[in-house]
Design an enzyme around this catalytic site. Structure first.
Site, PDB file in Angstrom:
ATOM      1  N   LYS A  80     -31.963  19.225  38.794  1.00  0.00           N
ATOM      2  CA  LYS A  80     -30.640  19.630  39.293  1.00  0.00           C
ATOM      3  C   LYS A  80     -29.794  20.247  38.186  1.00  0.00           C
ATOM      4  CE  LYS A  80     -28.858  17.690  42.765  1.00  0.00           C
ATOM      5  NZ  LYS A  80     -28.438  18.023  44.114  1.00  0.00           N
TER       6      LYS A  80
ATOM      7  N   LYS B  92     -33.831  25.719  44.291  1.00  0.00           N
ATOM      8  CA  LYS B  92     -33.441  24.778  45.332  1.00  0.00           C
ATOM      9  C   LYS B  92     -32.159  25.297  45.974  1.00  0.00           C
ATOM     10  CE  LYS B  92     -32.822  19.805  46.032  1.00  0.00           C
ATOM     11  NZ  LYS B  92     -31.538  19.830  46.709  1.00  0.00           N
TER      12      LYS B  92
ATOM     13  N   ASP C 232     -22.633  15.593  44.548  1.00  0.00           N
ATOM     14  CA  ASP C 232     -23.973  14.996  44.653  1.00  0.00           C
ATOM     15  C   ASP C 232     -24.264  14.082  43.471  1.00  0.00           C
ATOM     16  OD1 ASP C 232     -25.851  17.753  46.130  1.00  0.00           O
ATOM     17  OD2 ASP C 232     -24.186  16.525  46.832  1.00  0.00           O
TER      18      ASP C 232
ATOM     19  N   CYS D  46      10.722  33.917  35.100  1.00  0.00           N
ATOM     20  CA  CYS D  46      11.808  33.634  34.174  1.00  0.00           C
ATOM     21  C   CYS D  46      12.298  35.016  33.749  1.00  0.00           C
ATOM     22  CB  CYS D  46      11.291  32.842  32.965  1.00  0.00           C
ATOM     23  SG  CYS D  46      12.401  32.941  31.555  1.00  0.00           S
TER      24      CYS D  46
HETATM   25  S1  IVH Z   1     -39.654  20.578  49.225  1.00  0.00           S
HETATM   26  C1  IVH Z   1     -40.954  16.325  50.467  1.00  0.00           C
HETATM   27  N1  IVH Z   1     -38.695  22.819  48.377  1.00  0.00           N
HETATM   28  O1  IVH Z   1     -33.984  19.840  49.061  1.00  0.00           O
HETATM   29  C2  IVH Z   1     -39.775  17.134  50.158  1.00  0.00           C
HETATM   30  N2  IVH Z   1     -37.168  21.232  49.292  1.00  0.00           N
HETATM   31  O2  IVH Z   1     -34.217  16.420  48.886  1.00  0.00           O
HETATM   32  C3  IVH Z   1     -39.973  18.481  50.709  1.00  0.00           C
HETATM   33  N3  IVH Z   1     -34.851  21.995  49.368  1.00  0.00           N
HETATM   34  O3  IVH Z   1     -33.071  18.785  51.888  1.00  0.00           O
HETATM   35  C4  IVH Z   1     -38.947  19.360  50.225  1.00  0.00           C
HETATM   36  N4  IVH Z   1     -35.206  23.967  48.479  1.00  0.00           N
HETATM   37  O4  IVH Z   1     -34.582  20.861  52.294  1.00  0.00           O
HETATM   38  C5  IVH Z   1     -38.404  21.631  48.928  1.00  0.00           C
HETATM   39  N5  IVH Z   1     -38.006  24.868  47.605  1.00  0.00           N
HETATM   40  C6  IVH Z   1     -37.716  23.693  48.163  1.00  0.00           C
HETATM   41  C7  IVH Z   1     -36.400  23.337  48.525  1.00  0.00           C
HETATM   42  C8  IVH Z   1     -36.171  22.085  49.097  1.00  0.00           C
HETATM   43  C9  IVH Z   1     -34.289  23.155  48.975  1.00  0.00           C
HETATM   44  C10 IVH Z   1     -34.120  20.863  49.977  1.00  0.00           C
HETATM   45  C11 IVH Z   1     -34.828  20.209  51.117  1.00  0.00           C
HETATM   46  C12 IVH Z   1     -34.232  18.828  51.129  1.00  0.00           C
HETATM   47  C13 IVH Z   1     -33.846  18.611  49.694  1.00  0.00           C
HETATM   48  C14 IVH Z   1     -34.793  17.636  49.050  1.00  0.00           C
END
Ligand code: IVH
Length: 665
Positions: free
Chosen positions: A315, A116, A34, A425
């Site tokens: 990240k 996340k 990523d 060996c």
């Molecule tokens: S909020 C408006 N909360 O991360 C954005 N996203 O690029 C709403 N993701 O694929 C997303 N955990 O599915 C939000 N606690 C979390 C998250 C989350 C994972 C993923 C989401 C999306 C990417 C965001």
């Protein structure tokens, strides 16, 4: 850069990014991390800003995702599913927060911090409380209809639990797979000769898009809700935190690690803390999503075309990266086992630069179809030695040939036993084997001779003053003074450490011998059971296997080891030098009979073997892995994943003080 150069570069980058989008979103076969993807995109955005006249009408910067996959029916999202802006440092998070404060005219908002989850984004629509649609994110505007698969996910309610729900509700969340389900799935696929999934995210995403939902059901997908799109017919909660609480009431899984933070400092601490703990979590987490809590404030801040201004992703450093294999070399271990190692083009991964990865054995090279020159996907998890996940781009011709001779002594390399994968060996006086044996003997878990590390041992071997364990104890100050960076004081200190090491416990000595299959734990069991080197030396294979923790392979290793005349001679010499060759084997009490202990982290002023002995002399057992059968987990400083597992299983955790109190009286 001149405009014409920029034109070429923009075209190239756009094409590359599109290709990666396709691999990631459509094929589920990413070939870069990523971070690298984001770097390419950032580069393209910067160039397009400077040279807008060369921006392509189909530029990947215009869209959030990629084309949807063909087979499933497509659905248009009522509201576009946005993505998040990424940040890679605390500094960037602080800058985001400043922008937020500015947007809120100086007001300091509450923030939510949510792990996340690295899975597949999914939108679920509920009409009058019933699940009517499950859709993947697709390119943000159009996704695939995966309702049939979504219905098989048990953490997704088919009907909302509370009657007080909106007429229309669309929640968003992450479909993911637990690490252990992922490992099990890949194991099954391996047995069936099917292609393996690269990581839990690909496995989740691939499983979500299957046409046969019976297959999906067997994959044990899970879902955590994290946000919403549509909320009609009832007033929506006025904050993200309240929304999450409400979702729990509706019957959704909400990540228990989510946190409502009073301020930025608390949020940052949470980010750092979770980064530390991420390995102990049952699923992959690639960062923290930080959101402004109040929905009114979110509206005030608004969104850009791509992402909301009121949220940001912090990240973690990537565990995976791609790089080139420069060379495949081989290493000789203390028992003669030859291990191939990949020498890599150095790459930043998981917070450090890595330049080598172990390949375990030659079968692994065959399985990966690897050769030097190939581009590979490498993975590094915490303290674990980096490994190669797969060849991401075949750049080499031909295949890797297993070397025929030992790189250290030139002896022929043989496969001892056709059933085993290891090549050896077989030369007992191979210099590299000797060097490894000596280093094992002096290491922290064995004789623990401080100051006799790799550099010193290699020089002493070269100089000829050390040729076996015993000769270490015959070293004189003159020998040490000839070594690099050794002066009077250091030499004296080392001599004292060498002398002191004769008093180390019997279990350390047994471990230090470097017998095949005897780790610290097995050595401690043997020392406790036999009580002396003499008794252990006389033990038969039957006597050894009668010990609960000792299996036939271990028993045979011990018997073979002590049957060697040079080993017997060595032991006589160690005795003459005044080594400690005995250990109390008497059981002091039965207080801990039937109790299983697991240790994790470093204990203060208390060696692992000493701690284990405390347990064993009172009838308790020490295990290496946490399981539901574990009674106590003793956690020292910097505990590892065992700690998290204990928490998860609800096993009693003891700190060092509590442990000592338990074993003392
Ligand atoms: S909020 C408006 N909360 O991360 C954005 N996203 O690029 C709403 N993701 O694929 C997303 N955990 O599915 C939000 N606690 C979390 C998250 C989350 C994972 C993923 C989401 C999306 C990417 C965001």
């Amino acid at each position: 850069m001149t405009p014409s150069q920029a034109k070429v570069e923009i075209k190239k980058l756009s094409h590359q990014i599109e290709e990666h989008n396709h691999r990631y979103y459509v094929l589920d076969q990413p070939s870069i991390s990523d971070e690298e993807y984001d770097r390419l995109l950032k580069e393209l955005l910067a160039l397009e800003k400077e040279f807008p006249q060369h921006k392509l009408s189909t530029s990947p910067s215009q869209r959030v995702g990629a084309k949807v996959e063909g087979d499933l029916p497509t659905v248009a999202h009522r509201l576009k599913m946005l993505s998040l802006d990424n940040t890679y440092s605390i500094e960037e998070v602080k800058l985001w927060y400043e922008r937020v404060m500015k947007g809120l005219k100086g007001h300091k908002p509450l923030l939510t911090a949510e792990p996340k989850i690295d899975g597949a984004s999914c939108a679920l629509t509920y009409k009058q409380g019933e699940l009517v649609l499950g859709a993947t994110r697709g390119d943000g505007s159009v996704g695939e209809d995966v309702t049939h698969n979504v219905r098989t996910i048990r953490s997704i309610p088919l009907k909302l639990k509370s009657l007080l729900h909106p007429a229309w509700l669309e929640v968003h969340g992450e479909v993911y797979m637990d690490k252990k389900d992922f490992a099990r799935l890949n194991q099954e696929r391996k047995e069936q000769g099917e292609e393996l999934f690269v990581n839990p995210r690909n496995a989740a995403s691939g499983s979500l898009k299957l046409l046969d939902s019976r297959m999906t059901a067997r994959r044990h997908l899970r879902f955590f809700v994290h946000s919403f799109g549509v909320w009609e017919g009832k007033k929506h909660p006025n904050s993200q935190w309240k929304f999450l609480q409400q979702c729990r009431e509706y019957g959704f899984a909400v990540n228990p690690h989510n946190r409502l933070c009073k301020n930025l400092d608390e949020t940052i601490a949470f980010c750092q803390d979770t980064q530390q703990k991420r390995q102990g979590l049952p699923y992959d987490v690639d960062g923290i999503v930080i959101k402004v809590n109040g929905l009114k404030m979110q509206d005030q801040l608004g969104t850009t075309l791509k992402s909301p201004r009121w949220a940001v992703a912090f990240k973690f450093p990537a565990y995976q990266a791609t790089t080139i294999v420069r060379d495949i070399t081989v290493q000789v271990g203390r028992t003669g086992v030859i291990t191939p190692v990949a020498e890599l083009e150095p790459i930043f991964c998981g917070g450090v630069t890595i330049s080598r990865a172990t390949l375990h054995n030659f079968d692994e090279i065959k399985r990966l179809r690897l050769n030097s020159g190939d581009r590979v996907l490498v993975e590094r998890a915490g303290d674990v030695i980096p490994k190669i996940v797969k060849v991401s781009e075949k750049l080499s011709k031909g295949s890797f040939a297993i070397p025929k001779i030992c790189p250290s002594c030139g002896a022929k390399i043989v496969k001892e036993d056709m059933e085993q994968v290891a090549y050896l060996c077989m030369n007992p006086s191979c210099p590299k084997q000797l060097e490894r044996r000596l280093l094992h003997f002096t290491s922290r878990g064995a004789m623990d001779i401080d100051g006799l590390g790799e550099a010193a041992v290699i020089q002493l071997l070269k100089q000829g003053s050390v040729k076996d364990f015993v000769s270490i104890y015959r070293l004189r100050k003159e020998d040490l003074l000839k070594l690099e960076l050794f002066a009077d004081k250091k030499a004296e200190k080392l001599l004292t450490a060498i002398e002191q090491s004769k008093k180390q416990s019997l279990s350390r000595l047994i471990y230090g011998f470097g017998i095949a299959n005897i780790g610290e734990k097995a050595a401690s069991v043997l020392a406790g059971h036999f009580g002396s080197v003499d008794a252990l030396m006389k033990a038969t294979q039957e006597q050894l296997t009668s010990i609960h923790e000792v299996g036939p392979v271990t028993a045979l290793s011990v018997v073979d080891f002590f049957a060697q005349p040079q080993v017997r001679a060595l032991i006589e010499e160690l005795k003459a030098l005044g080594f400690n060759m005995k250990e109390a084997k008497i059981r002091k009490s039965d207080k801990l009979v039937g109790k299983k202990f697991v240790f994790t982290g470093e204990l203060e002023n208390l060696g692992r073997d000493e701690a284990w002995k405390m347990v064993e002399t009172q009838g308790g057992e020490v295990a290496s892995m946490v399981s539901p059968a574990t009674d106590y987990v003793v956690a020292g400083d910097k505990p590892g994943s065992k700690y998290a597992k204990a928490l998860k299983l609800g096993i009693m955790i003891l700190n060092q003080k509590q442990f000592e109190e338990m074993v003392h009286d």
